[in-house]
Design an enzyme around this catalytic site. Sequence first.
Site, short mmCIF file in Angstrom:
data_model
loop_
_atom_site.label_atom_id
_atom_site.label_comp_id
_atom_site.label_asym_id
_atom_site.label_seq_id
_atom_site.Cartn_x
_atom_site.Cartn_y
_atom_site.Cartn_z
N GLU A 172 0.22 -7.02 14.82
CA GLU A 172 1.66 -7.26 14.74
C GLU A 172 2.34 -6.76 16.00
OE1 GLU A 172 3.30 -5.86 11.01
OE2 GLU A 172 1.35 -6.20 10.07
N ASP A 228 -3.00 2.25 8.17
CA ASP A 228 -3.39 1.24 7.19
C ASP A 228 -4.71 1.64 6.53
OD1 ASP A 228 -3.19 -1.65 6.11
OD2 ASP A 228 -5.18 -1.60 7.02
N LYS A 284 0.81 -1.22 0.00
CA LYS A 284 0.00 0.00 0.00
C LYS A 284 0.84 1.27 0.00
CE LYS A 284 -2.12 -1.83 3.58
NZ LYS A 284 -2.05 -3.29 3.39
N GLY A 333 -5.88 -11.64 5.30
CA GLY A 333 -5.55 -13.06 5.30
C GLY A 333 -4.65 -13.36 4.12
N LYS A 344 -5.44 2.90 2.53
CA LYS A 344 -6.47 2.29 1.68
C LYS A 344 -7.47 3.35 1.21
CE LYS A 344 -6.09 -2.27 3.85
NZ LYS A 344 -6.49 -3.07 5.02
N GLY A 375 -2.58 -13.26 17.01
CA GLY A 375 -2.08 -13.04 15.65
C GLY A 375 -2.89 -12.03 14.85
#
Lengths: 346, 481
Positions: free
Chosen positions: A213, A224, A128, A326, A228, A210
């Site tokens: 991070e 993030d 990105k 994913g 986007k 999980g």
Amino acid sequence: MRLFIVGLGVVGKGVLELLDARRAELASHFGVETRLVGVADSKGVALCEDGLAHAEVLGVKRPGAAGVASLPDGRPLASQDDLPEVIAHSGADVLIELGPTQMRSPRPATDRLLAAMGAGLHVIGANKAPLSTAFAALTEAAAVNNVLLRYSATVGAGTPMLTLARAAVMGDTLVGFRAILNGTTNFILSQMRSSGATFDSALAEAQRLGWAEADPSNDVDGWDTAMKTAIIACHAPAIPPGRSISVHDVRTVGIRGVSARDHADAEAQGQVIKLVASFDATTLSARVEPVRVPIGSRLDVPAGGNVLLIDLKHAGELALFGRGAGAHETAAAVLRDLVDIALSAR
Amino acid sequence: MKLIMKFGGTSMAGSEKIRHAASLVAQALRQHHVVAVVSAMDGVTEQLLAIADHAEAGDRSSVEQVLSQVRSAHESTADALGCLAETRELLSRLESLATGIMAVGECTARSRDAVVSFGERMSTRFMAAALGVACGSPARGFDGGDAGIVTNNHFGEADPLMDISLMQVRDRLAPLVEARTPVVVAGFIAQTQSGVMSTIGRGGSDYTATILGAALGADEIHIWSDVDGLMTADPRLVPGARLLSHLTFAEAIEMGKFGAKSMHPRALEPAAEHGIPVRMRNTFKPDNPGTLIGSAVGQPDARRPGETAVRSVPMLKNMAMITVGGAGMIGRPGTAAALFDALAAARINVHMICQSVSEAGISVVVSMAQLDRAKTALERSMRPFIGTRTIHAPATSDTSTSAPVLHGIDVVGNIAIVAPVGSGMRGVPGVVARIFSAVARKNLNIIAIAQGSSELSVCFAVDKDAGPEAVRAVHEEFDSR
């Protein structure tokens, strides 16, 4: 098609696995046959005109293995700065750029994409950072070199959000869009709401499972989502020709300041707190911030979900829901771009 | 403020002038964030082109002769400024390149760009050395390509890939500019996507300056030369010509098209697009404000009394008009396309176009230097439309004796184009009538007229001897200022 893949993290490995799993289908349905002529990870590069065996490449990326440099055709890379030159002369037809998203230093990935297009390669970006900081430059490079630039994996992973955004804008006047685009924050906010946990403990839980991070800043500080948002706005396009919008133009507030008390207050009024991206086509302003939305409304998506709501002047509101992240979801988006390139370039 | 300061060849002619220019930059750096852009020393680009030509022709003695002139001028300047070693290294690379061209007996556009680039590259070293001394801290010098300007592969006249260039320049220079590091960038030169040296042709170093300005979000771009700014007319033609204190981008672009000592329209584009004012200033009279070119500064309201609908009256001389005529052209689609395709293929620059509504003829104005090439190209390609006859008119504009063209190619040589420019002309009735009445009162014959729909200028062709008189007549009528 001869492929060069940069980045063999979970998505890169996912792409190789999917290419293997779907090999027959890609050939029979779309006439797409691929050969991996180059791979690079953070320490090395391997080139082989006859094609690198996917299994061998996956083998050297197992935990504890020595990476791409240890392949028979591999060598260590003195500096990541050498990679653009290597890609340009690799003889590949398509670069698949899956390097880590580094919003504060997008240049290495941007340079790889520019070098590849300058050398006549089509490119697929799942990263990105370059797309959200240098969109105009990258699309210019694609146009002047007559190559294709695809990046559908940058937003919504397997859910074709960019495609919808463009299709919507082609036929109608955009009023704006709202979206939930980040799984990590959505998970943390859901945890806080359901268990009354503090931000810190919800984050720790997310990291343990999980979802987040070790350095969660990219997600929890909203970057993030902001990247986007900029990519959707540029791609649709939601902005007039000649204008551009970068991640730095998106007013961004993360979720660190959201307290358990805020959740309780929202809940009392039948609302829930979400990290919402929004774009107003009249003022051309974009923002990312925690917002209260009514419980059960379209923006109240479950932890793993993403949603894009596009508001059109005539058609009204369109919505696209899907899983937003994913390894295999993202790898599927990369393959979608690959097939698109193969069909468009014919 | 964030400033781009570009110095032309006359400002870079010798160590004293370079020190002076550097002192202007150093002074500005005390208050502002500045990037300096430099051209080659005056006349050096022409010398370098001559070296390329002589080398291609295998004329060793001429190469050596021009090379020694270039060497001595640059070595003495470098010596005075304290950058002799790096200058000698560049000179020796230039010499190797010339030797290589002689060896293969061919100078590609790409090699020519490499040869020409040495002028700006050496100037950059000079300015960086002088600026370092003037500021007391070392200056960073960049070739245009290192600064981030990327072009396509059209060597000799390469087009910047603008979005990529803007991003790269911002990335590479913004942190230095922010930190007030003295930065010097070589004008005119850039590099291709694969890192090969290229030159950006028309607009040259001015274009480099406006690209940098757009990338860095400059507040103003200053173009320093040896003139005070833009004038209402050529003072050699019009004794009462005045300095223009301000102009709109549209006016300046229009004037540039007509050869006024303005900037090339291409060079103004990045500034106009990003709304960055350009100020043309005199290096040797730095207290003069010069001419400010801006988005809407000082747009005159031409409806008021004392109007100056015409701001400036530039003139192009040594022009020729070619008229292609024939009844076969009437109502036949593709005629104009064939004509302009032929001129484009022959790389002819068309200055003015006229066509009557009857479609029986199209006139184009080209420079006398390109006339023969243009005529040959048209004779060959327009045959299907007009037959084979060519009327070889004498090189005169005395059209009174020749019959109107019915069929064939007609040439009128030695004409001048006069082009009154002003945004106050737009939408104002009567301006054109006043222009032509003023010309008529001087008893001058107008050969052809053209006006674009922008209404920023009207241009008309007259005999070359009538040109200056026509310029004076229009200038006087409008009291241009």
